[in-house]
Design a protein around this motif. Sequence first.
Motif: not given
Length: 528
Positions: A164, A461, A465, A485-486, A488, A528
């Motif tokens: 991660s 997402f 979100c 997380c963005h 992704m 994250a």
Amino acid sequence: MNAPLPEHILRALDSVTLDDKYTLERGMAFMSGVQALVRLPMLQRQRDLAQGKNTGGFISGYRGSPLGGYDQALWKAKAHLREHHIHFQPGVNEELAATAIWGTQQLGFAPQGSNKFDGVFGIWYGKGPGVDRCSDVFKHANMAGTTPWGGVLAVAGDDHVAKSSTAAHQSDHIFKACGLPVFFPASVQEILDFGLHALAMSRFAGVWAGMKTIQEIVESSASVQVDPDRVQIVRPDFDMPPGGVHIRWPDAPLEQEARLFDHKWYAALAYIRANRLNHNVISGPQDRLGIIASGKAYNDTRQALSDLGLDDAACRRIGLRLHKVGVVWPLEAQSTREFATGLQEILVVEEKRQVIEYQLKEELYNWRSDVRPHVLGKFDDVPGDYSGGEWSVPNPSAHTLLRASADLSPAIIAKAIAARLKRLGVDEGTAARMDAQLAILAARESAMKSSPATADRPPWFCSGCPHNTSTKVPDGSRAMAGIGCHFMALWMDRAPAGFTRPMCSPTSATAPTFTAACWPSVRASRPA
């Protein structure tokens, strides 16, 4: 099978609650590694009260996997922490959190009689990149020191396989560069035990203590002993310098440096030695091969030995010695000497870049050649080649034994152990048994490789979100992902051109000068 439970077990089950991990005063409690880090300061406070000292605790840091849920666990346990005078305040970022922790050790500078406690111990936490960011604070605070009834533990969450993270991480070297001794627990129980030892060592030696945690340990769960007096601290006999090793003011920078270099590290080593934090787990009088490991690599080594059909008795019979390291830096020399004496060869099992291996080689360097063991770790030896170590050849990667990239598995370790044992010579029965077990491991690996994934479901997402719309790049523009997380968006239909570091956008600053394309500012969030 359906017999009724004994009466005493029924009575115990009637009183079980989910808060037992924080409220049980003695006995066994089930908890995760993260929850053990919540229970740790409560145990420290209880131990201090037993010694007649009224202490408080302060916890601060910044979330990030594998410690991403630590702040939530602390908030949920707020009432229990308050009862033990432990305050949790998450940091705006890692540096400010570490600076606040440093402040807990400066409370002795307050006017006489104004302090509410005899000392305040601190716990900092953060993901591996946060350790990088805090190196300046760590260096300054470690040189300044701790108080006799305070102490500081810095807990790093490392991601060895970039599960991660945008880069695989290993905090050992940063902690070492900042002068913090590095504890590496191998179980949930050791998170509690080593945590108490780390704080005790911090108080004794005047240093901050580091603790390395990784997903396989800190995100696992187990039943552990929570007795406050379980860990028996041995205070070593060590000659302290005039004025001691603790924080004081005024304190010139070069005096701090001399105190750290000449006294505090050696006081920490004396603590490690007195409390046998590094020790032999398997040993016998005719040992030839020694294996030294710590943390997850120690657990994997035990599994590898089991996979090879080598239990403790078999290891003693064939002359295999196993040494477990609790503090990977600095490597305590006396226990290392006891482990290495009489061995022909030592295999160092550790993930990522060498920490233990290089220290071991340094400590054995001046031994007589007829008694000095041959040391292997990341690279295998080449028969008849005595030109030097891995840095003396153009590229040693063709002789990799235990890789530095990614992580290690029991199967990788088992292959290395078997190869070294057969090189040293074992009886035919043991060799045949190891070969049979290796064949089973190879068959399992082959089966896994031949089983293709039947579905490919990329991450996306969550519904609602803001990243669902904010990461869409306008026509004619180019963008880069940030860490969070963005990130992704790189796997979606957004076509960002690579990624950049959190909280900055070097490309958006330089691209207008060198390209005609429009580079909007990167939307960045924290790890994250």
